[in-house]
Design a protein around this motif. Structure first.
Motif, PDB file in Angstrom:
ATOM      1  N   LEU A 112       0.975  -1.188  -0.331  1.00 41.69           N
ATOM      2  CA  LEU A 112       0.005   0.758  -0.169  1.00 41.69           C
ATOM      3  C   LEU A 112       0.842   1.807  -0.165  1.00 41.69           C
ATOM      4  N   GLY A 171      -1.088  -5.143  -5.759  1.00 42.70           N
ATOM      5  CA  GLY A 171      -1.901  -4.826  -6.265  1.00 42.70           C
ATOM      6  C   GLY A 171      -2.114  -4.744  -8.036  1.00 42.70           C
ATOM      7  N   ARG A 196      -6.505  -2.820  -6.812  1.00 45.66           N
ATOM      8  CA  ARG A 196      -6.244  -2.098  -5.464  1.00 45.66           C
ATOM      9  C   ARG A 196      -7.049  -2.864  -4.815  1.00 45.66           C
ATOM     10  N   GLN A 199      -8.110  -0.913  -1.189  1.00 48.78           N
ATOM     11  CA  GLN A 199      -9.365   0.261  -0.978  1.00 48.78           C
ATOM     12  C   GLN A 199     -10.772  -0.766  -1.010  1.00 48.78           C
ATOM     13  N   CYS A 251      -6.251   5.134   0.639  1.00 52.79           N
ATOM     14  CA  CYS A 251      -8.085   4.340   0.071  1.00 52.79           C
ATOM     15  C   CYS A 251      -8.614   5.347  -0.388  1.00 52.79           C
TER      16      CYS A 251
END
Length: 325
Positions: A112, A171, A196, A199, A251
């Motif tokens: 992240l 990712g 992602r 998120q 996020c």
């Protein structure tokens, strides 16, 4: 393909049944009445007003299974850590582990961009050793957007929804994740592969971190919570604090708390999973839903008074419930 499911409750049972229906040999680790039911009948799944049973190999421990291609863990956070530490014999170099759980996982900061330097999340990984059992590059995160219930041991009912979001901590999806997406689609799920996944986890968390603890504290269904303007406002203020944290860690969620609550209100008078756990006398899944959000805020030096209040209250309820038991 060797597939093992740990946790034959609503979500794990649903995934196991659907995979079995495609012809894959599925092993399920279960215990008690659930183990006995699975051994005798397989997994029962009710959807579209029809009930069918699907064969699985049900066992009580992973000792004799050998290395698996895919492990699906579908247990709540209070049970997660000991389960993970039992699975090491099943994990080889090419094994992938799909984690179908609510809330923030221990690997959340891995990959992240906005992660703080201190990436360990003590509320959900107090010993900081879960990566030793499941390396993060073998993890596939899963956000569940459907409602299912375990009506009785080994009997699952799909109530609404059919969506799964999967993705990797670092990712872009690798080939194993793309293959898993196709497998889950073949099993009948609507699958989105996320670039992602953190998120997507944060998006779902915004609702769970408020409605779940408030329902447990008040014994109220979601409609009663959101129809009370004062309680609705409390939820919105805690969600705004979480939205600000999300911006800092990368996020970002565009939906407002008010918009989110309108969507939740449309689901009607449902009991949250945490309220069901209170009523059944089970440990509460609060650390992964709100405790970890408070911890992240502390790491970032952010004041979050509404999240702190909810966290403190639900922690006390859990402590009281454990003492009563």
């Amino acid at each position: 393909m060797n597939v093992c499911v740990y946790g034959a409750g609503a979500i794990g049972g649903l995934i196991a049944a659907r995979l079995s229906a495609t012809g894959i040999a599925v092993s399920v680790i279960a215990r008690g009445d659930t183990l006995q039911s699975l051994q005798q009948h397989g997994i029962g799944l009710t959807e579209d007003n029809q009930t069918r049973f699907y064969p699985v190999t049900a066992i009580s421990a992973p000792d004799n299974l050998g290395v698996q291609d895919l492990i699906i863990i579908a247990v709540k956070q209070p049970s997660m850590n000991p389960v993970i530490k039992q699975l090491k014999p099943l994990i080889g170099e090419h094994t992938r582990v799909l984690l179908a759980m609510n809330g923030v996982p221990w690997w959340f900061f891995d990959g992240l961009p906005g992660a703080p330097a201190d990436y360990l999340l003590n509320t959900i990984d107090p010993l900081g050793d879960l990566r030793e059992f499941i390396p993060s590059h073998q993890v596939i995160g899963c956000v569940v957007h459907l409602a299912a219930t375990a009506r009785s041991p080994g009997m699952i009912q799909l109530s609404m929804g059919n969506n799964l979001i999967i993705g990797e901590p670092y990712g872009a999806p690798s080939e194993p994740t793309l293959r898993l997406g196709k497998l889950l689609e073949k099993a009948g799920f609507n699958v989105k592969i996320s670039p992602r996944i953190q998120q997507d986890i944060w998006y779902k968390l915004l609702g769970n971190m408020t409605i779940n603890p408030v329902s447990a504290l008040t014994r109220a269904t979601a409609d009663r919570i959101l129809d009370d303007p004062l309680v609705n406002q409390l939820c919105c203020k805690a969600m705004r604090e979480a939205l600000e944290i999300g911006k800092l860690i990368g996020c970002i969620v565009e939906q407002t708390p008010e918009e989110r609550n309108v969507t939740t209100r449309k689901l009607g008078a449902f009991k949250t999973s945490m309220l069901q756990d209170v009523e059944a006398g089970r440990p509460l899944e609060y650390e992964a839903l709100i405790g970890v959000v408070y911890e992240i805020a502390e790491k970032l030096g952010k004041e979050v008074p509404y999240i702190a209040a909810l966290y403190g209250l639900i922690r006390q309820l859990d402590n009281s419930q454990r003492q009563t038991d």
